[in-house]
Design a protein around this motif. Sequence first.
Motif, short mmCIF file in Angstrom:
data_model
loop_
_atom_site.label_atom_id
_atom_site.label_comp_id
_atom_site.label_asym_id
_atom_site.label_seq_id
_atom_site.Cartn_x
_atom_site.Cartn_y
_atom_site.Cartn_z
N UNK A 46 -1.86 1.98 -3.78
CA UNK A 46 -1.64 1.26 -2.53
C UNK A 46 -2.11 -0.19 -2.62
N UNK A 47 -3.15 -0.43 -3.38
CA UNK A 47 -3.61 -1.81 -3.56
C UNK A 47 -2.59 -2.64 -4.35
N UNK A 48 -1.80 -2.00 -5.20
CA UNK A 48 -0.85 -2.72 -6.04
C UNK A 48 0.55 -2.77 -5.43
N UNK A 49 0.82 -1.94 -4.41
CA UNK A 49 2.15 -1.97 -3.79
C UNK A 49 2.41 -3.33 -3.13
N UNK A 50 1.41 -3.83 -2.42
CA UNK A 50 1.57 -5.13 -1.75
C UNK A 50 1.90 -6.25 -2.72
N UNK A 51 1.12 -6.45 -3.79
CA UNK A 51 1.44 -7.49 -4.77
C UNK A 51 2.83 -7.31 -5.39
N UNK A 52 3.22 -6.06 -5.66
CA UNK A 52 4.56 -5.83 -6.21
C UNK A 52 5.64 -6.23 -5.19
N UNK A 53 5.38 -5.98 -3.91
CA UNK A 53 6.36 -6.33 -2.88
C UNK A 53 6.50 -7.85 -2.73
N UNK A 69 3.10 -4.27 4.81
CA UNK A 69 2.38 -3.81 6.00
C UNK A 69 2.19 -2.29 5.98
N UNK A 70 3.23 -1.56 5.57
CA UNK A 70 3.12 -0.10 5.53
C UNK A 70 2.08 0.34 4.51
N UNK A 71 2.11 -0.26 3.31
CA UNK A 71 1.13 0.12 2.29
C UNK A 71 -0.29 -0.22 2.72
N UNK A 72 -0.46 -1.33 3.44
CA UNK A 72 -1.79 -1.70 3.93
C UNK A 72 -2.28 -0.71 4.99
N UNK A 73 -1.38 -0.31 5.88
CA UNK A 73 -1.75 0.66 6.91
C UNK A 73 -2.13 2.01 6.28
N UNK A 74 -1.37 2.45 5.28
CA UNK A 74 -1.69 3.69 4.59
C UNK A 74 -3.04 3.60 3.90
N UNK A 75 -3.29 2.46 3.29
CA UNK A 75 -4.58 2.25 2.61
C UNK A 75 -5.73 2.41 3.60
N UNK A 76 -5.58 1.83 4.78
CA UNK A 76 -6.64 1.93 5.79
C UNK A 76 -6.77 3.36 6.34
N UNK A 77 -5.65 4.03 6.51
CA UNK A 77 -5.69 5.40 7.02
C UNK A 77 -6.42 6.35 6.08
N UNK A 78 -6.40 6.06 4.79
CA UNK A 78 -7.12 6.89 3.82
C UNK A 78 -8.59 6.47 3.71
N UNK A 79 -9.00 5.54 4.55
CA UNK A 79 -10.41 5.13 4.65
C UNK A 79 -10.98 4.55 3.37
N UNK A 82 -12.77 -1.50 3.07
CA UNK A 82 -12.22 -2.50 3.98
C UNK A 82 -12.50 -3.87 3.38
N UNK A 83 -11.46 -4.50 2.77
CA UNK A 83 -11.74 -5.75 2.07
C UNK A 83 -10.49 -6.60 1.88
N UNK A 84 -10.26 -7.12 0.67
CA UNK A 84 -9.16 -8.07 0.44
C UNK A 84 -7.77 -7.45 0.41
N UNK A 85 -7.62 -6.23 0.91
CA UNK A 85 -6.29 -5.63 0.99
C UNK A 85 -5.38 -6.40 1.95
N UNK A 86 -5.99 -7.25 2.78
CA UNK A 86 -5.21 -8.01 3.75
C UNK A 86 -4.55 -9.26 3.16
N UNK A 87 -4.81 -9.57 1.89
CA UNK A 87 -4.22 -10.77 1.29
C UNK A 87 -2.70 -10.64 1.23
#
Length: 377
Positions: A46-53, A69-79, A82-87
């Motif tokens: 999930x951390x790498x899906x955003x950069x690939x997109x 946005x979807x990959x970031x939401x899934x990342x947060x839902x799996x707890x 909480x950090x630089x995933x928002x880049x």
Amino acid sequence: MAGKIDPVLPVVVGVVQVAGSMGAQHVQLSMADLGRAPLDWWGYVLLLVGPLAIAVRRRAPVAALVVTLVSTCLYLLWNFAYGPVFVSPVIALFTAVVCGHRRAAWLGAGAFFLFIVIYAGWLIPHPRGWFHDTAFAAFLLLTMTVSEVVRIRRERLAERERVAREEARRQASEERLTMAQELHDVLAHNISLIHVQASTALHLLDEHPEQARTALATIKQASKDVLTEMRGVLSLLREGAPRSPTAGLDRLDELTERSGLPVTVTVSGAVRPLAAGTDRAGYRIVQEALTNVTRHAPGAAVTIRISYGSRELGITVEDDGAGAQPAISGLGSGNGIPGMRERAAALGGSLTAGPMPGGGFRVDAVLPLPDLTRDPK
């Protein structure tokens, strides 16, 4: 460039998100009240899906935004941490706005904010308060505002460049039209002159060969002049090419002498240097008027009057219509008078032309000049 894959930024963002999240989880896992889970293979994916997109954000900005946005939401839902995933979402939102997909970007930002409010308020062990939601709203609003400012600036720059290109094309078209008009005037005058002199030479060749020699010499000079003027006009097409002196009223004597017509020139008023456009237009008007005399009343006596006023330049060309030879046929009617009117009108002046009551033809032009009575200060 739109549609091009950028490999550098996705790699940098991927490294930042993975390394930053690994560092964040060391702190957050030690705080039991946060309820964070350690990163596993799913978390790293999930951390790498955003950069690939965002690698294809210019080719498909809306799709990249949704996936990020979807990959970031899934990342947060799996707890996870909480950090630089928002880049990645920030870059995806910025790109969508700049590329013109403003509605999708604002809707995505609004949906993402609602998710964060629900997530931070009800889906974590210790819900955050209004301060967290306000801070995140300010963060999203700042991102969108910066994106809009950049978009507006780019659009203005693009519009400025478009206007500059259109202005360059317009100037090029005007220059081509001017060159075409110059070539028309040069060719019409000199070819008419050559035609008249050639006819004269043929007529006089047997009975008066010495006069035929004069006509042939005039033809030689006229052909040389037309080649020189054509080179001068065509040289403007080549950058840095040497330019011949611009045709102006200071060369009126050459013009009248070359015409082979009995011409009388009178100049009145305070003679002074003229603007290049006015000087050239005055010369061409006289030239075209002499061409018309050569075509329609060869040998007619011509009177040219140049009047320098305080605000205008007057040009009058009259012929008595008593041509020594019949009018030349086969040269076509041309666009002489309309062309002269266009030259005068382009400078804010006027031109009238027509037959005179007692016979002959008259061309009368008025071209504006700077006001000499105005205080130069």
